[in-house]
Design an enzyme around this catalytic site. Structure first.
Site, PDB file in Angstrom:
ATOM      1  N   TRP A  12       0.820  -1.218   0.000  1.00  0.00           N
ATOM      2  CA  TRP A  12       0.000   0.000   0.000  1.00  0.00           C
ATOM      3  C   TRP A  12       0.853   1.267   0.000  1.00  0.00           C
ATOM      4  CZ3 TRP A  12      -4.524  -0.961   4.067  1.00  0.00           C
ATOM      5  CH2 TRP A  12      -5.261  -2.079   3.652  1.00  0.00           C
ATOM      6  N   LYS A  13       2.149   1.126   0.231  1.00  0.00           N
ATOM      7  CA  LYS A  13       3.062   2.283   0.302  1.00  0.00           C
ATOM      8  C   LYS A  13       2.515   3.301   1.304  1.00  0.00           C
ATOM      9  CE  LYS A  13       4.710   1.107  -4.248  1.00  0.00           C
ATOM     10  NZ  LYS A  13       5.254   1.528  -5.534  1.00  0.00           N
ATOM     11  N   GLU A 170      11.342  -6.091  -9.271  1.00  0.00           N
ATOM     12  CA  GLU A 170      10.566  -4.903  -9.599  1.00  0.00           C
ATOM     13  C   GLU A 170      11.427  -3.951 -10.432  1.00  0.00           C
ATOM     14  OE1 GLU A 170       7.146  -4.341  -6.606  1.00  0.00           O
ATOM     15  OE2 GLU A 170       8.870  -3.275  -5.822  1.00  0.00           O
ATOM     16  N   GLY A 176       4.728   2.212 -10.855  1.00  0.00           N
ATOM     17  CA  GLY A 176       3.866   3.390 -10.822  1.00  0.00           C
ATOM     18  C   GLY A 176       3.847   4.178 -12.127  1.00  0.00           C
ATOM     19  N   GLY A 236       1.418  -2.473  -6.258  1.00  0.00           N
ATOM     20  CA  GLY A 236       1.289  -1.166  -5.618  1.00  0.00           C
ATOM     21  C   GLY A 236      -0.085  -0.587  -5.867  1.00  0.00           C
ATOM     22  N   GLY A 237      -0.183   0.281  -6.861  1.00  0.00           N
ATOM     23  CA  GLY A 237      -1.431   1.006  -7.126  1.00  0.00           C
ATOM     24  C   GLY A 237      -2.680   0.141  -7.160  1.00  0.00           C
TER      25      GLY A 237
HETATM   26  P1  13P Z   1       2.855  -0.301  -8.876  1.00  0.00           P
HETATM   27  O1  13P Z   1       2.056  -1.580  -8.924  1.00  0.00           O
HETATM   28  O2  13P Z   1       2.054   0.885  -8.415  1.00  0.00           O
HETATM   29  O3  13P Z   1       3.599  -0.070 -10.146  1.00  0.00           O
HETATM   30  O4  13P Z   1       3.967  -0.511  -7.721  1.00  0.00           O
HETATM   31  C1  13P Z   1       4.726  -1.661  -7.724  1.00  0.00           C
HETATM   32  C2  13P Z   1       5.506  -1.691  -6.458  1.00  0.00           C
HETATM   33  O5  13P Z   1       6.411  -0.908  -6.261  1.00  0.00           O
HETATM   34  C3  13P Z   1       5.125  -2.697  -5.456  1.00  0.00           C
HETATM   35  O6  13P Z   1       6.064  -2.783  -4.449  1.00  0.00           O
END
Ligand code: 13P
Length: 253
Positions: A12-13, A170, A176, A236-237
């Site tokens: 979720w950051k 990643e 993102g 992430g998103g």
């Molecule tokens: P996104 O899915 O938003 O590109 O992020 C990936 C991420 O950094 C998961 O740790």
């Protein structure tokens, strides 16, 4: 090859206030329950520290596990603003992410720091997700495999096993940005990571999960996870929306 159970992990950051976090976790938990005992994947959400306790409560009994997004190397002490691995474990976390590229960039974390964090987490009884990945500049310079191998060698904790350690590939340029690695690009790196892992941990490498992360969405997840060496996603998103996150899990089945 041994069957590796996919792991669908949400990062979720730095997102979510209490009400949002509770609602998101409850929504994910409810949908996860609907898959029942025979769900063909493991599921994990990694909220910011402020939401860990609420999320642990919200997913209780659903089969969804909870993880932290970082931890300190020390057990406790004078480290203002940091969180130790035993604290995460005590709060109900099963996992912790270490070495995310945003930590490497924002906080100057080196491979040695990432490895030390991972080892502290294992010592506290947590499982670790160790993140590696090249930048666009490194990819364009033809250094992708070298960079990933170097980060893997430097960041993999001593004592890593298929049960306590997951690797997340990643590519920084895909995080993102909406620019997802093609299944072929991702598979090439995943296969190289597994080959390198074989040299480091032997036969365990066949059972260790390697997740893909970087703009994974319901629409591209099936193709990515169909690749031989892609064993789930670090999302992430799309992990901030119940339907998108669950849509990715469905693609793992
Ligand atoms: P996104 O899915 O938003 O590109 O992020 C990936 C991420 O950094 C998961 O740790």
């Amino acid at each position: 090859m041994t069957a590796r159970r996919p792991l669908i992990a949400g990062n979720w950051k730095m997102n979510g206030l209490l009400a949002d976090g509770r609602a998101l976790a409850a929504g994910v938990a409810e949908k996860r329950k609907a898959f029942g005992e025979s769900a063909p994947f493991d599921m994990l959400v990694c909220p910011p520290f402020t939401l860990v306790t609420a999320v642990v409560d919200a997913v209780a009994g659903s089969g969804v596990e909870v993880g932290g997004q970082d931890c300190h190397t020390a057990e406790k002490g004078a480290h203002t603003g940091d969180v130790g691995p035993a604290m995460l474990k005590d709060a109900g976390c099963a996992y912790v992410i270490v070495g995310h590229s945003e930590r490497r960039t924002d906080h100057g974390e080196t491979d040695a720091v990432v490895k030390a964090k991972a080892e502290a987490a294992l010592a506290a009884g947590l499982k670790v997700i160790v993140c590696i990945g090249e930048t666009l500049e490194e990819r364009e310079a033809g250094q992708t495999l070298d960079v990933n191998k170097r980060q893997l060698n430097g960041s993999l904790p001593a004592g890593a096993s298929a049960e306590n350690c997951v690797i997340a590939y990643e590519p920084v340029w895909a995080i993102g940005t909406g620019k997802v690695a093609t299944p072929e690009q991702a598979q090439e790196v995943h296969a190289a990571i597994r080959a390198e892992l074989k040299g480091l941990v032997g036969g365990i490498a066949e059972d260790m999960r390697i997740l893909y992360g970087g703009s994974m969405k319901p629409g591209n997840a099936a193709e990515l996870m169909a690749q031989t060496d892609i064993d789930g996603g670090l999302i992430g998103g799309a992990s901030l929306k119940v339907d998108d996150f669950i849509g990715i899990a469905e693609a793992a089945g």
